[in-house]
Design a protein around this motif. Structure first.
Motif, PDB file in Angstrom:
ATOM      1  N   SER A   5      58.639  24.391  67.424  1.00  0.00           N
ATOM      2  CA  SER A   5      57.159  24.171  67.318  1.00  0.00           C
ATOM      3  C   SER A   5      56.738  23.651  69.086  1.00  0.00           C
ATOM      4  O   SER A   5      55.601  23.991  69.321  1.00  0.00           O
ATOM      5  N   ALA A   6      57.590  22.710  69.306  1.00  0.00           N
ATOM      6  CA  ALA A   6      57.177  22.095  70.384  1.00  0.00           C
ATOM      7  C   ALA A   6      56.984  23.041  71.751  1.00  0.00           C
ATOM      8  O   ALA A   6      56.101  22.951  72.847  1.00  0.00           O
ATOM      9  N   ALA A   7      58.095  23.721  71.807  1.00  0.00           N
ATOM     10  CA  ALA A   7      58.284  24.846  72.858  1.00  0.00           C
ATOM     11  C   ALA A   7      57.115  25.992  72.874  1.00  0.00           C
ATOM     12  O   ALA A   7      56.587  26.744  73.733  1.00  0.00           O
ATOM     13  N   MET A   8      57.021  26.223  71.324  1.00  0.00           N
ATOM     14  CA  MET A   8      56.232  27.618  71.380  1.00  0.00           C
ATOM     15  C   MET A   8      54.546  27.159  71.533  1.00  0.00           C
ATOM     16  O   MET A   8      53.730  27.786  71.851  1.00  0.00           O
ATOM     17  N   PHE A   9      54.240  26.124  70.790  1.00  0.00           N
ATOM     18  CA  PHE A   9      52.910  25.865  70.696  1.00  0.00           C
ATOM     19  C   PHE A   9      52.133  24.528  71.579  1.00  0.00           C
ATOM     20  O   PHE A   9      51.196  24.701  71.901  1.00  0.00           O
TER      21      PHE A   9
END
Length: 289
Positions: free
Chosen positions: A85-89
Motif C-alpha cells: 500500500s505504501a509503495a503503490m499509493f
C-alpha cells in the motif's frame, strides 16, 4: 451488598480498563462529528482499525497459549499489505507532488524522514521496557503508535480526499495481529486486555479531527507529507515482518512447544508465504476496485 457481590464488583473493575472505556467513548463522539462533517472514509478506517484490534485482543485474551502459526500469518499478511500500500499509493503520490513542486526529491526527503523518525521513536520507546513504571508499557507503546498513525492517516486523507479506502484499510490491517500479541503479553502478566480498547480507538481519536482540518494545497509541503507517511508506514511494515530468528517474539513462543527447532524452520516458510499473500491481496484488490 454481600461480600460476594462486593468481590464481584471489585473483580469487574479490575478486569475493565477505565482508560480503554474512555477511548471508546471518545471515538464514538468523534465519529458523530466525522460523519456530520464529511469524513466518511476516515470514519470507516477508524472503526475497522478499532474492530481489528478489539477482535485480536479478544482472541488473545481468551486463548490459553499463543499460536505461533496464527501469529506468523497475522504479521505476514499485515506487513505485506502495508508495504504494498505504501509503495503503490503513497510513494508515487509523494514523487508526483514533488515533481509538480520542482523536484521529486522532496518526496524522497519525506520518506527518509519518516523512516528515521519511525525507527528513532520505536527504539527510544523500547527503553521504557527496562524502567520500573506504574503504567503498562505495552499498552502505552501501542497507544502512542495508534495515535501517531491516526494523525498521519487523517493528514493524508485531508490532503488528498480522492484517495480510496484501500490504502487506509491496508495500513490498519496490522491492528489485528498487534492486538492479539499484546493481549497475550498482558494475559501472561495477569493484566486486563480491555486496556487495549484505548489503542484500538487511538487511530480514530486522532485521524478524524485531523481529517477535518483545512490543509493548504501546497505541492512541496504535500510531497514531504506523503513521503513522510510512506516512510513511517514502511518502517512499521518492516517491523511487522514475521521474524523467525533466535530471540524474536515468535521464537519465544515456539520455545514453549515440542520440536521447537523444527517448528521454527517450518514457520519461516509460512512467514514468506504470508507476506507474499499480503502483497498479492492488495494488488488484486486494487485491480478489482
Amino acid at each position: 451488598m454481600s461480600v460476594n457481590q462486593a468481590a464481584g464488583v471489585t473483580g469487574l473493575r479490575q478486569r475493565l480498563s477505565l482508560l480503554g472505556i474512555a477511548g471508546v467513548v471518545a471515538l464514538l463522539g468523534l465519529s458523530v462529528a466525522g460523519i456530520t462533517m464529511g469524513a466518511e472514509k476516515v470514519f470507516v478506517i477508524s472503526w475497522v482499525a478499532f474492530a481489528a484490534m478489539a477482535v485480536g485482543a479478544w482472541l488473545g485474551g481468551r486463548t490459553a497459549e499463543t499460536n505461533p502459526s496464527r501469529l506468523v500469518w497475522g504479521y505476514g499478511l499485515a506487513s505485506g499489505a502495508m508495504i504494498t500500500s505504501a509503495a503503490m499509493f503513497l510513494l508515487p503520490q509523494a514523487m508526483g507532488l514533488g515533481q509538480t513542486a520542482g523536484s521529486p526529491r522532496l518526496g524522497g526527503i519525506g520518506v527518509a524522514a519518516g523512516i528515521a523518525i519511525g525507527y528513532s521513536a520505536h527504539t527510544i520507546s523500547h527503553r521504557l521496557t527496562h524502567v520500573d513504571v506504574s503504567f503498562d508499557v505495552t499498552t502505552l507503546e501501542i497507544t502512542a503508535h495508534a495515535l501517531s498513525a491516526g494523525l498521519i492517516i487523517g493528514l493524508v486523507y485531508a490532503s488528498m480526499p480522492g484517495l480510496g479506502l484501500l490504502l487506509g484499510l491496508a495500513i490498519v490491517s496490522h491492528k489485528g495481529p498487534a492486538g492479539y500479541a499484546a493481549a497475550r503479553r498482558l494475559s501472561r502478566a495477569d493484566k486486563s486486555a480491555t486496556a487495549l480498547l484505548l489503542p484500538a480507538a487511538g487511530v480514530g481519536i486522532t485521524a478524524i479531527p485531523m481529517a477535518l482540518l483545512p490543509v493548504p494545497q501546497v505541492p512541496a509541503i504535500n510531497a514531504v507529507v506523503f513521503g513522510f507517511a510512506a516512510g513511517i508506514f514502511l518502517h512499521v511494515a518492516m517491523d511487522f515482518l514475521p521474524k523467525c530468528e533466535a530471540g524474536s517474539e515468535i521464537d519465544e513462543v515456539v520455545q514453549l512447544q515440542e520440536g521447537a527447532h523444527h517448528l521454527l524452520d517450518e514457520l519461516r516458510t509460512h512467514a514468506v508465504a504470508s507476506t507474499i499473500v499480503g502483497v498479492l491481496a492488495v494488488v488484486a484488490a486494487w485491480g478489482l476496485l
